[in-house]
Design an enzyme around this catalytic site. Sequence first.
Site, PDB file in Angstrom:
ATOM      1  N   SER A  13       0.835  -1.210   0.000  1.00 11.52           N
ATOM      2  CA  SER A  13       0.000   0.000   0.000  1.00 11.52           C
ATOM      3  C   SER A  13       0.868   1.258   0.000  1.00 11.52           C
ATOM      4  O   SER A  13       0.473   2.285  -0.565  1.00 11.52           O
ATOM      5  CB  SER A  13      -0.978   0.009   1.168  1.00 11.52           C
ATOM      6  OG  SER A  13      -0.314   0.201   2.390  1.00 11.52           O
ATOM      7  N   MET A  90      10.805  -6.349   5.109  1.00 11.10           N
ATOM      8  CA  MET A  90      10.866  -7.034   6.394  1.00 11.10           C
ATOM      9  C   MET A  90      12.141  -7.872   6.565  1.00 11.10           C
ATOM     10  O   MET A  90      12.143  -8.879   7.271  1.00 11.10           O
ATOM     11  CB  MET A  90       9.611  -7.902   6.576  1.00 11.10           C
ATOM     12  CG  MET A  90       8.302  -7.124   6.468  1.00 11.10           C
ATOM     13  SD  MET A  90       8.186  -5.643   7.507  1.00 11.10           S
ATOM     14  CE  MET A  90       7.612  -6.401   9.033  1.00 11.10           C
ATOM     15  N   ASN A 107      13.239   4.481   5.146  1.00  8.05           N
ATOM     16  CA  ASN A 107      12.347   3.414   5.595  1.00  8.05           C
ATOM     17  C   ASN A 107      11.111   4.026   6.243  1.00  8.05           C
ATOM     18  O   ASN A 107      11.197   5.095   6.848  1.00  8.05           O
ATOM     19  CB  ASN A 107      13.089   2.538   6.620  1.00  8.05           C
ATOM     20  CG  ASN A 107      12.235   1.405   7.157  1.00  8.05           C
ATOM     21  OD1 ASN A 107      11.647   0.625   6.396  1.00  8.05           O
ATOM     22  ND2 ASN A 107      12.150   1.295   8.480  1.00  8.05           N
ATOM     23  N   HIS A 109       8.284   3.190   9.142  1.00  3.56           N
ATOM     24  CA  HIS A 109       8.100   2.298  10.298  1.00  3.56           C
ATOM     25  C   HIS A 109       6.818   2.685  11.043  1.00  3.56           C
ATOM     26  O   HIS A 109       6.577   3.874  11.262  1.00  3.56           O
ATOM     27  CB  HIS A 109       9.317   2.407  11.230  1.00  3.56           C
ATOM     28  CG  HIS A 109       9.235   1.479  12.402  1.00  3.56           C
ATOM     29  ND1 HIS A 109       9.538   0.133  12.304  1.00  3.56           N
ATOM     30  CD2 HIS A 109       8.836   1.691  13.684  1.00  3.56           C
ATOM     31  CE1 HIS A 109       9.343  -0.435  13.489  1.00  3.56           C
ATOM     32  NE2 HIS A 109       8.923   0.483  14.332  1.00  3.56           N
TER      33      HIS A 109
HETATM   34  C1  GAR Z   1       3.786  -0.606   6.900  1.00  5.57           C
HETATM   35  O1  GAR Z   1       2.866  -0.328   7.927  1.00  5.57           O
HETATM   36  C2  GAR Z   1       5.204  -0.326   7.360  1.00  5.57           C
HETATM   37  O2  GAR Z   1       5.274   0.730   8.270  1.00  5.57           O
HETATM   38  C3  GAR Z   1       5.572  -1.627   8.008  1.00  5.57           C
HETATM   39  O3  GAR Z   1       5.026  -2.605   7.161  1.00  5.57           O
HETATM   40  C4  GAR Z   1       3.820  -2.106   6.595  1.00  5.57           C
HETATM   41  C5  GAR Z   1       3.842  -2.374   5.089  1.00  5.57           C
HETATM   42  O4  GAR Z   1       2.596  -2.042   4.528  1.00  5.57           O
HETATM   43  N1  GAR Z   1       6.992  -1.775   8.109  1.00  5.57           N
HETATM   44  C6  GAR Z   1       7.594  -2.391   9.126  1.00  5.57           C
HETATM   45  O5  GAR Z   1       6.999  -2.906  10.039  1.00  5.57           O
HETATM   46  C7  GAR Z   1       9.114  -2.390   9.030  1.00  5.57           C
HETATM   47  N2  GAR Z   1       9.687  -3.008  10.199  1.00  5.57           N
HETATM   48  P1  GAR Z   1       2.402  -2.030   2.946  1.00  5.57           P
HETATM   49  O6  GAR Z   1       3.009  -3.312   2.400  1.00  5.57           O
HETATM   50  O7  GAR Z   1       0.932  -1.972   2.750  1.00  5.57           O
HETATM   51  O8  GAR Z   1       3.098  -0.812   2.418  1.00  5.57           O
END
Ligand code: GAR
Length: 188
Positions: A13, A90, A107, A109
């Site tokens: 997203s 990740m 990044n 977070h």
């Molecule tokens: C997001 O909320 C991001 O902040 C988090 O993964 C999600 C990815 O959402 N990232 C972490 O937790 C990094 N440690 P998306 O695939 O819908 O963009």
Amino acid sequence: PLKLGIMASGNGSNFEAVAQAIAKGQINAQIQVLIYNNPSAQAPIRAANRGVEAVLLNHRDYNSREAFDEKIVHTLRQYDVELVIMAGWMRLVTPVLIDAFPDKIINIHPSLLPSFKGVNAVEQALAAGVKITGCTVHLVCLEVDSGSILIQAAVPVLPNDTPETLHARIQLQEHQILPQAIALAAQR
Ligand code: GAR
């Protein structure tokens, strides 16, 4: 336009938010490539819909984190990437990647860093009982979730929140601040 490489492991997203902001002319940038590591990620479907090339690099195919990062660096260079965006990436990164793009990796977070680093940041915030959490865009350095903070947004934690409802509220803000951070980088 600033040449972006986006790295994602899941839903994508945030990839979508960046692509949309570019399409609307809010960022002077173009997405050169999406790198994803998880064969079942949704992000490459979003890339295909946007006409962005997606490259699967599966960490399981590499013997070490360094070997994996070498392949990532090679791919980013192949696509002439100037700024690397971790949008739900990740995997832990090594100096191989960080040293190849000094101060050029950002990044997103899902917490107000320095609180709740690492995985499950949303669950950590709920468990801690904080009433405000949020999201952070930061520069990537070797120590996880610890680089210079670029932009943050705050989000209330509501009484009946589950990890899902809270994460959804945080993501609305992520989709604002990640494009904003890239727009700032693209002006320099
Ligand atoms: C997001 O909320 C991001 O902040 C988090 O993964 C999600 C990815 O959402 N990232 C972490 O937790 C990094 N440690 P998306 O695939 O819908 O963009």
